[in-house]
Motif scaffolding. Sequence first.
Motif, PDB file in Angstrom:
ATOM      1  N   MET A   1       0.836  -1.221   0.000  1.00  0.00           N
ATOM      2  CA  MET A   1       0.000   0.000   0.000  1.00  0.00           C
ATOM      3  C   MET A   1       0.868   1.268   0.000  1.00  0.00           C
ATOM      4  O   MET A   1       0.346   2.355   0.149  1.00  0.00           O
ATOM      5  CB  MET A   1      -0.912   0.018   1.244  1.00  0.00           C
ATOM      6  CG  MET A   1      -1.830  -1.170   1.383  1.00  0.00           C
ATOM      7  SD  MET A   1      -3.236  -1.163   0.253  1.00  0.00           S
ATOM      8  CE  MET A   1      -4.552  -0.548   1.317  1.00  0.00           C
ATOM      9  N   LYS A   2       2.177   1.099  -0.165  1.00  0.00           N
ATOM     10  CA  LYS A   2       3.067   2.260  -0.079  1.00  0.00           C
ATOM     11  C   LYS A   2       2.768   3.291  -1.173  1.00  0.00           C
ATOM     12  O   LYS A   2       3.043   4.474  -1.031  1.00  0.00           O
ATOM     13  CB  LYS A   2       4.535   1.819  -0.155  1.00  0.00           C
ATOM     14  CG  LYS A   2       4.933   1.208  -1.499  1.00  0.00           C
ATOM     15  CD  LYS A   2       6.412   0.866  -1.509  1.00  0.00           C
ATOM     16  CE  LYS A   2       6.952   0.564  -2.898  1.00  0.00           C
ATOM     17  NZ  LYS A   2       6.207  -0.440  -3.675  1.00  0.00           N
ATOM     18  N   GLU A   3       2.134   2.805  -2.266  1.00  0.00           N
ATOM     19  CA  GLU A   3       1.800   3.716  -3.364  1.00  0.00           C
ATOM     20  C   GLU A   3       0.897   4.859  -2.896  1.00  0.00           C
ATOM     21  O   GLU A   3       0.887   5.932  -3.501  1.00  0.00           O
ATOM     22  CB  GLU A   3       1.081   2.947  -4.488  1.00  0.00           C
ATOM     23  CG  GLU A   3       1.947   1.975  -5.254  1.00  0.00           C
ATOM     24  CD  GLU A   3       2.040   0.600  -4.585  1.00  0.00           C
ATOM     25  OE1 GLU A   3       1.590   0.463  -3.424  1.00  0.00           O
ATOM     26  OE2 GLU A   3       2.558  -0.321  -5.223  1.00  0.00           O
ATOM     27  N   LEU A   4       0.135   4.615  -1.842  1.00  0.00           N
ATOM     28  CA  LEU A   4      -0.805   5.645  -1.386  1.00  0.00           C
ATOM     29  C   LEU A   4      -0.097   6.849  -0.775  1.00  0.00           C
ATOM     30  O   LEU A   4      -0.707   7.905  -0.605  1.00  0.00           O
ATOM     31  CB  LEU A   4      -1.781   5.037  -0.368  1.00  0.00           C
ATOM     32  CG  LEU A   4      -2.725   3.963  -0.926  1.00  0.00           C
ATOM     33  CD1 LEU A   4      -3.461   3.241   0.186  1.00  0.00           C
ATOM     34  CD2 LEU A   4      -3.730   4.590  -1.886  1.00  0.00           C
ATOM     35  N   ARG A   5       1.192   6.642  -0.428  1.00  0.00           N
ATOM     36  CA  ARG A   5       1.945   7.762   0.145  1.00  0.00           C
ATOM     37  C   ARG A   5       3.171   8.122  -0.674  1.00  0.00           C
ATOM     38  O   ARG A   5       3.922   9.012  -0.276  1.00  0.00           O
ATOM     39  CB  ARG A   5       2.426   7.405   1.562  1.00  0.00           C
ATOM     40  CG  ARG A   5       1.314   7.247   2.533  1.00  0.00           C
ATOM     41  CD  ARG A   5       1.836   6.961   3.932  1.00  0.00           C
ATOM     42  NE  ARG A   5       0.718   6.664   4.809  1.00  0.00           N
ATOM     43  CZ  ARG A   5       0.842   6.318   6.070  1.00  0.00           C
ATOM     44  NH1 ARG A   5       2.033   6.227   6.619  1.00  0.00           N
ATOM     45  NH2 ARG A   5      -0.215   6.063   6.808  1.00  0.00           N
ATOM     46  N   ASN A 226      -2.335  10.316  -1.362  1.00  0.00           N
ATOM     47  CA  ASN A 226      -2.665  10.136  -2.782  1.00  0.00           C
ATOM     48  C   ASN A 226      -4.142   9.813  -3.007  1.00  0.00           C
ATOM     49  O   ASN A 226      -4.687  10.094  -4.072  1.00  0.00           O
ATOM     50  CB  ASN A 226      -1.748   9.083  -3.413  1.00  0.00           C
ATOM     51  CG  ASN A 226      -0.297   9.582  -3.455  1.00  0.00           C
ATOM     52  OD1 ASN A 226      -0.061  10.791  -3.340  1.00  0.00           O
ATOM     53  ND2 ASN A 226       0.653   8.677  -3.608  1.00  0.00           N
ATOM     54  N   ASP A 227      -4.800   9.257  -1.972  1.00  0.00           N
ATOM     55  CA  ASP A 227      -6.259   9.100  -2.025  1.00  0.00           C
ATOM     56  C   ASP A 227      -6.913  10.467  -2.226  1.00  0.00           C
ATOM     57  O   ASP A 227      -7.824  10.638  -3.031  1.00  0.00           O
ATOM     58  CB  ASP A 227      -6.798   8.576  -0.669  1.00  0.00           C
ATOM     59  CG  ASP A 227      -6.668   7.070  -0.484  1.00  0.00           C
ATOM     60  OD1 ASP A 227      -6.743   6.333  -1.476  1.00  0.00           O
ATOM     61  OD2 ASP A 227      -6.514   6.649   0.687  1.00  0.00           O
TER      62      ASP A 227
ATOM     63  N   GLU B  61      -6.855  -2.346  -7.496  1.00  0.00           N
ATOM     64  CA  GLU B  61      -7.076  -1.490  -8.659  1.00  0.00           C
ATOM     65  C   GLU B  61      -6.578  -0.075  -8.423  1.00  0.00           C
ATOM     66  O   GLU B  61      -5.959   0.534  -9.304  1.00  0.00           O
ATOM     67  CB  GLU B  61      -8.565  -1.481  -9.043  1.00  0.00           C
ATOM     68  CG  GLU B  61      -8.889  -2.696  -9.899  1.00  0.00           C
ATOM     69  CD  GLU B  61     -10.363  -2.816 -10.244  1.00  0.00           C
ATOM     70  OE1 GLU B  61     -11.039  -1.774 -10.348  1.00  0.00           O
ATOM     71  OE2 GLU B  61     -10.814  -3.955 -10.403  1.00  0.00           O
ATOM     72  N   THR B  62      -6.824   0.443  -7.223  1.00  0.00           N
ATOM     73  CA  THR B  62      -6.318   1.780  -6.905  1.00  0.00           C
ATOM     74  C   THR B  62      -4.791   1.783  -6.937  1.00  0.00           C
ATOM     75  O   THR B  62      -4.169   2.691  -7.505  1.00  0.00           O
ATOM     76  CB  THR B  62      -6.817   2.232  -5.509  1.00  0.00           C
ATOM     77  OG1 THR B  62      -8.236   2.233  -5.521  1.00  0.00           O
ATOM     78  CG2 THR B  62      -6.321   3.623  -5.161  1.00  0.00           C
ATOM     79  N   ARG B  67       0.415   2.995  -9.556  1.00  0.00           N
ATOM     80  CA  ARG B  67       1.690   2.511 -10.116  1.00  0.00           C
ATOM     81  C   ARG B  67       1.862   2.975 -11.563  1.00  0.00           C
ATOM     82  O   ARG B  67       2.964   3.302 -11.986  1.00  0.00           O
ATOM     83  CB  ARG B  67       1.773   0.985 -10.013  1.00  0.00           C
ATOM     84  CG  ARG B  67       2.223   0.514  -8.620  1.00  0.00           C
ATOM     85  CD  ARG B  67       2.623  -0.954  -8.622  1.00  0.00           C
ATOM     86  NE  ARG B  67       1.451  -1.809  -8.743  1.00  0.00           N
ATOM     87  CZ  ARG B  67       0.796  -2.343  -7.706  1.00  0.00           C
ATOM     88  NH1 ARG B  67       1.200  -2.130  -6.474  1.00  0.00           N
ATOM     89  NH2 ARG B  67      -0.264  -3.103  -7.900  1.00  0.00           N
ATOM     90  N   GLU B  68       0.743   3.021 -12.288  1.00  0.00           N
ATOM     91  CA  GLU B  68       0.811   3.536 -13.662  1.00  0.00           C
ATOM     92  C   GLU B  68       1.286   4.986 -13.659  1.00  0.00           C
ATOM     93  O   GLU B  68       2.101   5.388 -14.488  1.00  0.00           O
ATOM     94  CB  GLU B  68      -0.573   3.504 -14.315  1.00  0.00           C
ATOM     95  CG  GLU B  68      -0.906   2.208 -15.017  1.00  0.00           C
ATOM     96  CD  GLU B  68      -2.372   2.189 -15.451  1.00  0.00           C
ATOM     97  OE1 GLU B  68      -2.858   3.226 -15.959  1.00  0.00           O
ATOM     98  OE2 GLU B  68      -3.014   1.146 -15.265  1.00  0.00           O
ATOM     99  N   ILE B  69       0.734   5.754 -12.718  1.00  0.00           N
ATOM    100  CA  ILE B  69       1.141   7.162 -12.623  1.00  0.00           C
ATOM    101  C   ILE B  69       2.635   7.246 -12.311  1.00  0.00           C
ATOM    102  O   ILE B  69       3.372   8.038 -12.903  1.00  0.00           O
ATOM    103  CB  ILE B  69       0.299   7.895 -11.548  1.00  0.00           C
ATOM    104  CG1 ILE B  69      -1.164   7.959 -12.012  1.00  0.00           C
ATOM    105  CG2 ILE B  69       0.839   9.282 -11.268  1.00  0.00           C
ATOM    106  CD1 ILE B  69      -2.148   8.404 -10.946  1.00  0.00           C
TER     107      ILE B  69
END
Lengths: 371, 80
Positions: A1-5, A226-227, B61-62, B67-69
């Motif tokens: 879930m690190k992508e969210l930050r 990022n949300d 999905e989110t 990741r695409e971004i």
Amino acid sequence: MKELRQRDITRALLRDIEKKTRELGGPVRIMEVCGTHTMTIHRYGLKQPLEEAGIDMVSGPGCPVCITPNEIHEACLDLLTKRENLILASFGDMTRVPTGRGSLQTAVPARSSRLKIVYSPEESLGLARANPDKEVVFFGVGFETTIPSIAFTAKKARQEGVLNYSVVASLWLIPPALRAILEAGETAISGFLYPGHVSTIIGVRAYEFIPQEYRLAGAIAGFEPNDILLGITAILDQIRNGQPGVANEYKRAVSSSGNLLARAIMQEILEEKDATWRGLGRIPRSGLKLRAPYAAHDALEKFGLSLNERSGGLAGCRCGEILRGVISPPQCPLYITACSPDSPRGPCMVSFEGACYISYKFGRRERSKKV
Amino acid sequence: MCLGIPARVTQIDASGLGKVDYLGTKIRVNFSLLEEIKPGDWVIVHAGFAISKLDEQEAQETLSLLREIAAKEDDREAGP
């Protein structure tokens, strides 16, 4: 879930937002309804980069500690200071909200009475079971996020026959408050960032009247940085396409009809009533009270308390205007000079989700911080 | 107030009480507001109650959108 930050994603989203606001021809003002969103925006240093990208975020009424009016605090003060042999159970930040008569923390309890801070409504029921010789009153405050838990606890108290347990219901519904803000028309906004956890209960559909009747864009968002940026992006897309709607950018937690079981429990135990919010005034069907079969657990009924709506707040406090998004915290003359978290003059400086507290805590850092 | 934490269910009994693991800490939680919860599920916990079950597919999905971004961002930084 690190992508969210993840910072590089944050930067890319901000760049995209900037491009979109430029195409729209200028700054876009969005109200973040929820205090927890306000906290995320400041904690992750998004306030200023968003401003630079053409987004003016304004805080809304989404802090239950803040919008609970003075008279309910005073009713709880009366219980604590005038009733002997009583335990008043409360979430921590409610106990520090100042009134003209001090706060629950500074009040001197009546003989054999005391204040007890709890983290969960269930904990307050546990206190009642453990202290059968005392009255236990829970200062039950919350939006839809918390209301089902409070309703569940009241139901359990009745089922188990815990007769020494009652609740001061300070329960608030978000959709009628949003309607009231739009009807008042004091704050020019182009979109709502809807509260993520309230939405887990009430679902996407609860907001559909807003694009339908008011043609206003909006998105539900989660609580990671990022949300929030995904939510803002969705709002800008709706504005650009001229198609306001309710985007759901928190699909992992929010469905179109929300938590049906939680909603059924709310419906079973509680009924709507007109309610007076701090700052927003009286709003039709915006509050809840226990239904008649639960009257024995309704503290106002049980102890014959009446709410004095003319009791007002502390002189000079402008929380009300802050909750409507009309002014920002630094525009209040008390801010920092006479009102700070150590010595608050109003609830917006007390709550961890209050706009003044957050502005005080993060304001200085933000001026020097870059994403 | 509306702070909620995502946590993994570790234990649940027939009365709807149980525990979640949040960053290694076990917390007692009431699951009575949710249907069909089992150990291993992820939930949002607020004021001692689990109020929402997290949908893993939607979460993925989110994350893949983000990741695409990030990938586009890498291309941009590596670009001409």
